[in-house]
Motif scaffolding. Structure first.
Motif, short mmCIF file in Angstrom:
data_model
loop_
_atom_site.label_atom_id
_atom_site.label_comp_id
_atom_site.label_asym_id
_atom_site.label_seq_id
_atom_site.Cartn_x
_atom_site.Cartn_y
_atom_site.Cartn_z
N VAL A 177 0.84 -1.20 0.00
CA VAL A 177 0.00 0.00 0.00
C VAL A 177 0.87 1.25 0.00
CG1 VAL A 177 -1.87 1.22 1.17
CG2 VAL A 177 -1.79 -1.29 1.24
N GLU A 178 1.96 1.21 0.76
CA GLU A 178 2.87 2.36 0.81
C GLU A 178 3.45 2.68 -0.56
OE1 GLU A 178 5.65 0.94 3.64
OE2 GLU A 178 4.40 1.38 5.39
N SER A 179 3.78 1.63 -1.31
CA SER A 179 4.40 1.87 -2.62
C SER A 179 3.45 2.59 -3.56
CB SER A 179 4.86 0.54 -3.25
OG SER A 179 3.75 -0.26 -3.61
N VAL A 180 2.15 2.34 -3.42
CA VAL A 180 1.16 3.05 -4.24
C VAL A 180 0.94 4.47 -3.73
CG1 VAL A 180 -1.29 3.11 -4.88
CG2 VAL A 180 -0.02 0.97 -5.04
N LEU A 181 0.82 4.63 -2.42
CA LEU A 181 0.55 5.95 -1.85
C LEU A 181 1.69 6.93 -2.13
CD1 LEU A 181 -1.05 5.07 1.61
CD2 LEU A 181 -2.19 5.75 -0.51
N ARG A 182 2.89 6.43 -2.25
CA ARG A 182 4.02 7.32 -2.53
C ARG A 182 3.92 7.96 -3.91
NH1 ARG A 182 7.18 2.92 -0.34
NH2 ARG A 182 7.65 3.33 1.85
N GLN A 183 3.10 7.39 -4.77
CA GLN A 183 2.93 7.95 -6.11
C GLN A 183 2.00 9.17 -6.13
OE1 GLN A 183 5.01 6.54 -8.38
NE2 GLN A 183 5.54 5.28 -6.59
N HIS A 184 1.28 9.39 -5.03
CA HIS A 184 0.37 10.54 -4.97
C HIS A 184 1.20 11.82 -4.86
CE1 HIS A 184 -2.69 13.36 -3.56
NE2 HIS A 184 -3.60 12.52 -4.02
N PRO A 185 0.88 12.83 -5.65
CA PRO A 185 1.72 14.04 -5.66
C PRO A 185 1.81 14.78 -4.34
CG PRO A 185 -0.32 14.36 -6.91
CD PRO A 185 -0.22 12.91 -6.63
N ALA A 186 0.83 14.62 -3.46
CA ALA A 186 0.85 15.33 -2.18
C ALA A 186 1.71 14.65 -1.14
CB ALA A 186 -0.57 15.49 -1.65
#
Length: 540
Positions: free
Chosen positions: A433-442
């Motif tokens: 989940v962290e690896s996906v969330l890190r892609q969010h620009p904020a």
């Protein structure tokens, strides 16, 4: 049975139980799927399976190939699995909740050459295959008379046997990407034989059982235990699309179910409904599952008249290492899951690597007794020999579960050692989940951990450090969760987003998971922790 493949065991069952029901699809399940309510006998199913196998064989699919099945709990899943197994094709169940990032990885990693799916998901699978650089033939659940030839190497020589790969099931780990558990025919055959031989409160009656399950066929419980138990017993499988608390007992009664499979979240939800004069008006003799809340166990059995038989196993262990509290005393209300049988050896190991004393917690290590300590277990993690070797370091499979053995030798589940969030029976790797969330620009940095949920056991919490510390918390949390829902299954998205100034790190710049877990217990209800659980809904 002396069968060497899942298909062969089904063929034996069809010969012995021809007119008896194999699959029963209730009207409410049929309505959810847009298909007909139906009962399919063993002989009828066998005919359908043979036809499908002939179509696949004519197209060149066979021993050594892999095929993805994105078919939910529909009858088509069972029929295509059996047909492909007859040819030695391994199946890769694909959860329909998966989204782009997950599908790209699964298709590329598993190297499936064929996918059988719902019409509305075909384009999505094709896009995922293109992103993974894989050629993929995609067909619908109602297979045509002709299928495009396999874009793959020719089938392997020889006929499939007990050691042939039957399925590749993905399980969440602690190091990011899900691991692919290679499961042989022997894995599934032993699961069916074990279930039919355990006896006690779980004794199965040949040709009489009707097993209802809302659990997904992408998991080993439904695919190995439910299905193989009924094939061995000549019983009927009643698969639901999912668990519906309000209509559960109506489905149980109308189906004539004699056995029910459950996850721990189900009894909690059912106990929340108002008492009904019909609560005990059913034919269920026992429930088979794991994780029932200790506080609900006794009251559930008293109210509904169904003993909930707690068991322990993992996708990796299969029937090679399964423990079940199928005989009295069951020590209800203590998280007891029974004693190991003679076919299983166990160790409980403390943090110092020593044997844990009685009544002291330790990590559960397991292996099969006898000459082959891995019999019944998974064969390996696909393309990950290091993880396979580490799991079996020292000749024992290290489960990562913390267990206590009482003075009488009964085992009690304590906690999970691994960094896995268990929400409503789904294992979720925090780092995925962290690896996906890190892609969010904020998002500047993020850590994910479990936070308690009174219904689902665990809920996913994301602790986020923002690039712009002045950003509106509610709007940003909504945006982060919405993004995650486009990339991952809904249950993996954060149910809480907490904004922190910085993450606790070690001197080597690794996240201090212990501190994160403590924060996740404390943050819900505070000003900078946004509840996004309402956004987490199963997508059509």
């Amino acid at each position: 049975m002396t069968s060497t493949t899942v298909f062969a065991s089904f063929a034996d069952a069809a010969a012995r139980h021809g007119a008896r029901p194999f699959l029963h699809i209730l009207p409410e399940t049929a309505a959810c799927y847009g298909i007909e309510a139906q009962t399919i006998s063993y002989e009828e199913a066998f005919g359908k399976v043979k036809r499908l196998a002939q179509i696949y064989a004519a197209a060149g699919y066979g021993h050594g190939h892999r095929a993805g099945l994105m078919l939910e709990n529909r009858p088509a899943f069972f029929l295509h699995w059996l047909a492909l197994n007859a040819l030695g094709v391994s199946v890769v169940p694909i959860n329909t909740d998966m989204r782009a990032a997950e599908l790209n990885y699964l298709i590329g990693h598993s190297e499936i050459c064929l996918a059988v799916t719902l019409r509305e998901r075909a384009a999505e699978l094709q896009a995922a295959a293109a992103a993974a650089g894989r050629a993929l033939v995609i067909i619908g659940a109602e297979a045509p008379d002709l299928i495009e030839p396999a874009p793959f190497a020719a089938p392997l020589a020889g006929v499939p046997d007990t050691g042939t790969e039957c399925a590749l099931l993905y399980t969440s780990g602690t190091t990011g990407r899900p691991k692919g558990c290679v499961l042989t025919n022997d894995y599934f055959l032993l699961a069916g034989a074990w279930y039919n031989g355990i006896g006690g409160l779980c004794t199965l009656k040949a040709g009489e059982e009707r097993l209802i399950t809302p659990l997904p066929m992408v998991h080993m419980n439904a695919m190995a235990y439910s299905t193989m138990a009924m094939i061995y017993a000549g019983g009927c499988i009643i698969p639901l699309d999912r668990f519906h608390p309000r209509s559960w007992w109506d489905s149980v009664r109308s189906s004539g179910a004699t056995v029910m499979h459950y996850l721990g979240v189900m009894p909690a939800m059912l106990m929340g409904a108002a008492a009904d004069a019909r609560d005990r008006q059913h034919s269920v003799r026992f429930g088979f599952g794991a994780g029932v809340d200790k506080l609900h166990h006794a009251s559930f059995e008293q109210r509904f008249g169904v003993p909930l038989i707690e068991a322990w196993a993992m996708s990796e262990t299969g029937a090679g290492a399964v423990i079940i509290a199928n005989r009295e005393p069951r020590h209800i209300g203590t998280a007891c899951f029974g004693k190991p049988e003679p076919a299983l050896e166990i160790r409980l190991v403390d943090d110092a690597g020593e044997e844990a004393a009685s009544a002291q917690p330790g990590e559960l290590w397991v292996r099969a007794s006898g000459a082959d300590p891995r019999r019944g277990f998974f064969k390996e993690y696909l393309k990950d020999p290091q993880a396979s070797a580490e799991a079996w370091e020292g000749g024992w499979f290290r489960t990562g579960d913390i267990v206590m053995r009482d003075l009488d030798g009964y085992l009690h589940f304590i906690d999970r050692k691994k960094n896995v969030i268990r929400r409503s029976g789904e294992n979720i790797a925090a780092v995925e989940v962290e690896s996906v969330l890190r892609q969010h620009p904020a998002v500047q940095s993020v850590a994910v951990a479990a936070t308690p949920d009174p219904v689902r056991g665990d809920e996913v919490m994301a602790l986020v450090v923002l690039h712009d510390q002045q950003a509106d918390p509610a709007a940003t949390a909504t945006s982060i969760t919405a993004y995650c829902l486009t990339q991952l299954a809904y249950y993996k998205a954060p149910g809480y987003v907490a904004f922190v100034d910085q993450l606790p790190l070690t001197t080597s710049q690794k996240i201090q998971r212990g501190v994160i877990k403590e924060w996740a217990q404390q943050l819900p209800g505070t000003a900078r922790c946004i509840d996004t659980r309402a956004m987490k809904k199963r997508q059509a």
